[in-house]
Design a protein around this motif. Structure first.
Motif, PDB file in Angstrom:
ATOM      1  N   ASP A 151       8.028  49.064   0.619  1.00  9.31           N
ATOM      2  CA  ASP A 151       7.082  48.490  -0.351  1.00  9.31           C
ATOM      3  C   ASP A 151       7.064  46.965  -0.209  1.00  9.31           C
ATOM      4  N   PRO A 152       6.681  46.477   0.977  1.00  8.58           N
ATOM      5  CA  PRO A 152       6.813  45.034   1.258  1.00  8.58           C
ATOM      6  C   PRO A 152       5.975  44.137   0.355  1.00  8.58           C
ATOM      7  N   LEU A 153       4.835  44.622  -0.110  1.00  7.34           N
ATOM      8  CA  LEU A 153       3.968  43.786  -0.935  1.00  7.34           C
ATOM      9  C   LEU A 153       4.580  43.498  -2.306  1.00  7.34           C
ATOM     10  N   ARG A 154       5.486  44.355  -2.751  1.00 11.06           N
ATOM     11  CA  ARG A 154       6.111  44.177  -4.065  1.00 11.06           C
ATOM     12  C   ARG A 154       7.546  43.643  -3.967  1.00 11.06           C
ATOM     13  N   HIS A 155       7.996  43.343  -2.741  1.00 10.54           N
ATOM     14  CA  HIS A 155       9.388  42.914  -2.551  1.00 10.54           C
ATOM     15  C   HIS A 155       9.702  41.668  -3.373  1.00 10.54           C
ATOM     16  N   SER A 156       8.815  40.687  -3.327  1.00  9.11           N
ATOM     17  CA  SER A 156       9.075  39.429  -4.035  1.00  9.11           C
ATOM     18  C   SER A 156       8.973  39.582  -5.543  1.00  9.11           C
ATOM     19  N   THR A 157       8.259  40.590  -6.012  1.00 10.21           N
ATOM     20  CA  THR A 157       8.144  40.788  -7.464  1.00 10.21           C
ATOM     21  C   THR A 157       9.241  41.705  -7.998  1.00 10.21           C
ATOM     22  N   ILE A 158       9.762  42.587  -7.142  1.00  8.44           N
ATOM     23  CA  ILE A 158      10.854  43.471  -7.569  1.00  8.44           C
ATOM     24  C   ILE A 158      12.189  42.743  -7.503  1.00  8.44           C
ATOM     25  N   LEU A 159      12.490  42.157  -6.342  1.00  8.87           N
ATOM     26  CA  LEU A 159      13.780  41.476  -6.153  1.00  8.87           C
ATOM     27  C   LEU A 159      13.602  39.978  -6.374  1.00  8.87           C
ATOM     28  N   THR A 160      13.339  39.635  -7.628  1.00 13.03           N
ATOM     29  CA  THR A 160      13.277  38.227  -8.002  1.00 13.03           C
ATOM     30  C   THR A 160      14.700  37.664  -8.119  1.00 13.03           C
ATOM     31  N   ASN A 161      14.808  36.346  -8.193  1.00 13.22           N
ATOM     32  CA  ASN A 161      16.144  35.742  -8.335  1.00 13.22           C
ATOM     33  C   ASN A 161      16.889  36.230  -9.569  1.00 13.22           C
ATOM     34  N   PRO A 162      16.217  36.330 -10.752  1.00 10.68           N
ATOM     35  CA  PRO A 162      16.930  36.892 -11.912  1.00 10.68           C
ATOM     36  C   PRO A 162      17.397  38.327 -11.682  1.00 10.68           C
ATOM     37  N   MET A 163      16.585  39.139 -10.975  1.00  7.81           N
ATOM     38  CA  MET A 163      16.981  40.525 -10.704  1.00  7.81           C
ATOM     39  C   MET A 163      18.180  40.566  -9.768  1.00  7.81           C
ATOM     40  N   VAL A 164      18.180  39.700  -8.747  1.00 10.45           N
ATOM     41  CA  VAL A 164      19.325  39.636  -7.834  1.00 10.45           C
ATOM     42  C   VAL A 164      20.588  39.250  -8.594  1.00 10.45           C
ATOM     43  N   ALA A 165      20.455  38.283  -9.512  1.00  7.57           N
ATOM     44  CA  ALA A 165      21.608  37.861 -10.317  1.00  7.57           C
ATOM     45  C   ALA A 165      22.107  39.002 -11.199  1.00  7.57           C
ATOM     46  N   LYS A 166      21.183  39.783 -11.773  1.00  6.63           N
ATOM     47  CA  LYS A 166      21.579  40.923 -12.617  1.00  6.63           C
ATOM     48  C   LYS A 166      22.288  41.991 -11.789  1.00  6.63           C
ATOM     49  N   ILE A 167      21.786  42.245 -10.589  1.00 14.01           N
ATOM     50  CA  ILE A 167      22.436  43.228  -9.709  1.00 14.01           C
ATOM     51  C   ILE A 167      23.848  42.767  -9.364  1.00 14.01           C
ATOM     52  N   GLY A 168      23.973  41.470  -9.016  1.00  7.91           N
ATOM     53  CA  GLY A 168      25.292  40.929  -8.703  1.00  7.91           C
ATOM     54  C   GLY A 168      26.253  41.037  -9.876  1.00  7.91           C
ATOM     55  N   LEU A 169      25.760  40.724 -11.078  1.00  2.00           N
ATOM     56  CA  LEU A 169      26.602  40.825 -12.276  1.00  2.00           C
ATOM     57  C   LEU A 169      27.015  42.268 -12.542  1.00  2.00           C
ATOM     58  N   ALA A 170      26.086  43.194 -12.357  1.00  9.07           N
ATOM     59  CA  ALA A 170      26.400  44.612 -12.566  1.00  9.07           C
ATOM     60  C   ALA A 170      27.482  45.083 -11.589  1.00  9.07           C
ATOM     61  N   LEU A 171      27.417  44.622 -10.341  1.00 12.56           N
ATOM     62  CA  LEU A 171      28.423  45.012  -9.345  1.00 12.56           C
ATOM     63  C   LEU A 171      29.789  44.435  -9.686  1.00 12.56           C
ATOM     64  N   VAL A 172      29.803  43.191 -10.177  1.00 14.57           N
ATOM     65  CA  VAL A 172      31.065  42.573 -10.582  1.00 14.57           C
ATOM     66  C   VAL A 172      31.667  43.334 -11.767  1.00 14.57           C
ATOM     67  N   LEU A 173      30.837  43.649 -12.761  1.00 17.35           N
ATOM     68  CA  LEU A 173      31.331  44.367 -13.937  1.00 17.35           C
ATOM     69  C   LEU A 173      31.810  45.765 -13.572  1.00 17.35           C
ATOM     70  N   ARG A 174      31.115  46.414 -12.640  1.00 13.62           N
ATOM     71  CA  ARG A 174      31.553  47.740 -12.204  1.00 13.62           C
ATOM     72  C   ARG A 174      32.942  47.668 -11.579  1.00 13.62           C
ATOM     73  N   GLY A 175      33.137  46.674 -10.688  1.00 11.51           N
ATOM     74  CA  GLY A 175      34.442  46.522 -10.052  1.00 11.51           C
ATOM     75  C   GLY A 175      35.541  46.208 -11.054  1.00 11.51           C
ATOM     76  N   ILE A 176      35.218  45.347 -12.024  1.00 10.95           N
ATOM     77  CA  ILE A 176      36.215  44.953 -13.027  1.00 10.95           C
ATOM     78  C   ILE A 176      36.599  46.126 -13.915  1.00 10.95           C
ATOM     79  N   MET A 177      35.591  46.834 -14.432  1.00 12.69           N
ATOM     80  CA  MET A 177      35.851  47.877 -15.423  1.00 12.69           C
ATOM     81  C   MET A 177      36.461  49.140 -14.801  1.00 12.69           C
TER      82      MET A 177
END
Length: 315
Positions: free
Chosen positions: A131-157
């Motif tokens: 879905d290349p046309l929606r890549h920039s709207t799906i994986l925005t910087n805030p979304m990338v940050a949320k994904i990163g935070l979710a992965l950190v919390l998963r590892g911690i918990m």
């Protein structure tokens, strides 16, 4: 066991790490390749972080996830190697009980984060290709940050119960760990109590982290391959598949050593102790070394930026 006078090791203040049992005479020589591997891992991953930070064209989700991977690689290798080298070089075998559990926690939690980042990178490739046309709207910087935070919390918990369970066991046998670091299995085996709760939880986490992560990566690549084979020309298919090459190599570099180490634990009775310890060290150090090399070799933007840095330095 509740009587503190019943054993000197019920609440040990320190553990003793033996290094590589049976190869003590060769510790200094063994330290050379491990020190070299650690140096390569540190230089390689810091180089990736520096290049992505200083090159605006790399400020995209794929390279943000690569930076997350580099950070986990740095933490993993640093959690293991400095103490290992102190054992090899200075015979500093003692490790505080709390420090031992902390080391165990960092190794397990950042391993879980590393696996999750590989899933995020697979999702990035899936969106970019399917879905290349929606890549920039799906994986925005805030979304990338949320994904990163979710992965950190998963590892911690998910890993947080490990040190708490290990702390509550009585250690009445010995405080000697035949290993170079506080591996979870090596630590809990010293307990003189029913550790089935810890064993069941470990199996559950292994299933949740590894099995589900591999499943999501596989499903992403099934969809990616479908999209690639639907392209009209062979050149287009090869070019599109080439954008996934680095990520596939990193997946193999991460999961194959882990699978091999898991199999050695399963059949450990048929393998020498020193060989098991060596494998347990190597499988944690291989990904931090190979990941920056793979992306450095296969990514033209990183190669160009490195070339610019070296030519600017020497001109």
């Amino acid at each position: 066991m509740s009587d503190s006078n019943s054993s000197d090791f019920t609440n040990p203040s320190t553990f003793i790490l033996l290094g590589i049992p049976g190869l003590e005479a060769a510790h200094v020589w063994i330290s050379i390749p491990f020190c070299t591997m650690y140096t390569i891992a540190i230089l390689g991953n810091f180089t990736i972080l520096f290049i992505v930070k200083t090159e605006p064209s790399l400020h995209v989700p794929m390279y943000y996830f690569l930076c997350m991977l580099a950070i986990t690689d740095l933490v993993l290798s640093t959690s293991i190697v400095p103490k290992m080298l102190s054992i090899f070089w200075f015979y500093s075998r003692e490790i505080n009980f709390t420090a031992c559990l902390t080391q165990m926690y960092f190794i397990l939690s950042f391993s879980a984060m590393q696996s999750g980042i590989l899933v995020a990178m697979a999702f990035d490739r899936y969106v970019a290709i399917c879905d290349p046309l929606r890549h920039s709207t799906i994986l925005t910087n805030p979304m990338v940050a949320k994904i990163g935070l979710a992965l950190v919390l998963r590892g911690i918990m998910l890993i947080l119960p490990y040190p708490f369970l290990a702390r509550r066991w009585p250690y009445c046998r010995t405080n000697i760990i035949p290993h170079t670091y506080c591996e979870h299995i090596a630590v809990v085996k010293l307990a003189c109590a029913d550790i089935s709760l810890s064993s069941y939880y470990s199996l559950s986490v292994a299933f949740l982290v590894i099995s589900l992560d591999v499943f999501f990566i596989t499903m992403s690549y099934i969809q990616i391959l479908r999209a690639i084979f639907s392209l009209p020309t062979k050149d287009a298919r090869l070019k599109t598949f080439g954008t996934c090459g680095s990520h596939l190599c990193v997946i193999l570099a991460s999961y194959i050593p882990h699978l091999f180490a898991t199999l050695t634990q399963r059949f450990e009775q048929n393998m020498a102790l020193h060989l098991r310890v060596l494998i347990a060290n190597v499988y944690l150090l291989v990904p931090p070394i190979l990941n920056p090399i793979i992306y450095g070799v296969r990514t033209q933007q990183i190669q160009d930026r490195l070339l610019q840095l070296f030519t600017h330095k020497w001109t």
